[in-house]
Design a protein around this motif. Structure first.
Motif, PDB file in Angstrom:
ATOM      1  N   GLY A  98       0.800  -1.216   0.000  1.00  0.00           N
ATOM      2  CA  GLY A  98       0.000   0.000   0.000  1.00  0.00           C
ATOM      3  C   GLY A  98       0.832   1.265   0.000  1.00  0.00           C
ATOM      4  N   VAL A  99       1.844   1.302   0.830  1.00  0.00           N
ATOM      5  CA  VAL A  99       2.671   2.491   0.964  1.00  0.00           C
ATOM      6  C   VAL A  99       3.887   2.428   0.045  1.00  0.00           C
ATOM      7  N   GLY A 100       4.429   1.255  -0.161  1.00  0.00           N
ATOM      8  CA  GLY A 100       5.624   1.099  -1.003  1.00  0.00           C
ATOM      9  C   GLY A 100       5.498   1.695  -2.399  1.00  0.00           C
ATOM     10  N   PRO A 101       4.426   1.394  -3.127  1.00  0.00           N
ATOM     11  CA  PRO A 101       4.291   1.986  -4.466  1.00  0.00           C
ATOM     12  C   PRO A 101       4.225   3.518  -4.470  1.00  0.00           C
ATOM     13  N   LEU A 102       3.699   4.113  -3.407  1.00  0.00           N
ATOM     14  CA  LEU A 102       3.649   5.560  -3.337  1.00  0.00           C
ATOM     15  C   LEU A 102       5.048   6.157  -3.232  1.00  0.00           C
ATOM     16  N   LEU A 103       5.961   5.403  -2.656  1.00  0.00           N
ATOM     17  CA  LEU A 103       7.314   5.914  -2.450  1.00  0.00           C
ATOM     18  C   LEU A 103       8.183   5.804  -3.695  1.00  0.00           C
ATOM     19  N   VAL A 104       7.803   4.953  -4.641  1.00  0.00           N
ATOM     20  CA  VAL A 104       8.630   4.728  -5.821  1.00  0.00           C
ATOM     21  C   VAL A 104       7.977   5.170  -7.124  1.00  0.00           C
ATOM     22  N   VAL A 105       6.795   5.767  -7.060  1.00  0.00           N
ATOM     23  CA  VAL A 105       6.077   6.138  -8.280  1.00  0.00           C
ATOM     24  C   VAL A 105       6.837   7.167  -9.098  1.00  0.00           C
ATOM     25  N   CYS A 106       7.569   8.047  -8.499  1.00  0.00           N
ATOM     26  CA  CYS A 106       8.303   9.098  -9.214  1.00  0.00           C
ATOM     27  C   CYS A 106       9.795   8.825  -9.282  1.00  0.00           C
ATOM     28  N   ARG A 107      10.217   7.616  -9.111  1.00  0.00           N
ATOM     29  CA  ARG A 107      11.664   7.301  -9.162  1.00  0.00           C
ATOM     30  C   ARG A 107      12.072   6.813 -10.519  1.00  0.00           C
TER      31      ARG A 107
END
Length: 107
Positions: A98-107
């Motif tokens: 849930g939180v992991g994809p939010l942290l890597v969406v703009c990488r």
């Protein structure tokens, strides 16, 4: 109340995390990122510090769930093993999926 024994940290942590993510309103589509079409890293949040704070919050939440499972009040239940496993798996699942994809969406 008896049925929720050993799940309070899981439920309250999930509610706090859900409200926080809704409040932060992160970018969920890669095309909306500030670095779309360019190079470099960007944050999905308006404040870059949440890239650090959100994983730390998930780690504290997981630690609280594990500590709650070790408390004597949570160990009085007949289904303590299944309940403890479910609480930890839900916490890890929400943190990673849930939180992991939010942290890597703009990488």
């Amino acid at each position: 109340m008896e049925r929720l024994r050993g799940l309070w940290a899981c439920l309250i942590g999930f509610a706090v995390l859900a409200v926080l993510v809704l409040y932060l309103n992160p970018i969920t589509d890669q095309r909306q990122c500030p670095n779309w079409g360019g190079n470099g890293n960007a944050s999905a949040f308006r404040d870059d510090r949440w890239d650090l704070y959100l994983p730390l919050l998930c780690t504290v939440w997981l630690a609280a769930v594990i500590v709650e499972q070790a408390l004597p009040s949570a160990r009085r239940s007949e289904t303590r093993g299944a309940r403890a496993l479910a609480a930890v798996l839900i916490t890890v699942g929400v943190g990673c999926c849930g939180v992991g994809p939010l942290l890597v969406v703009c990488r």
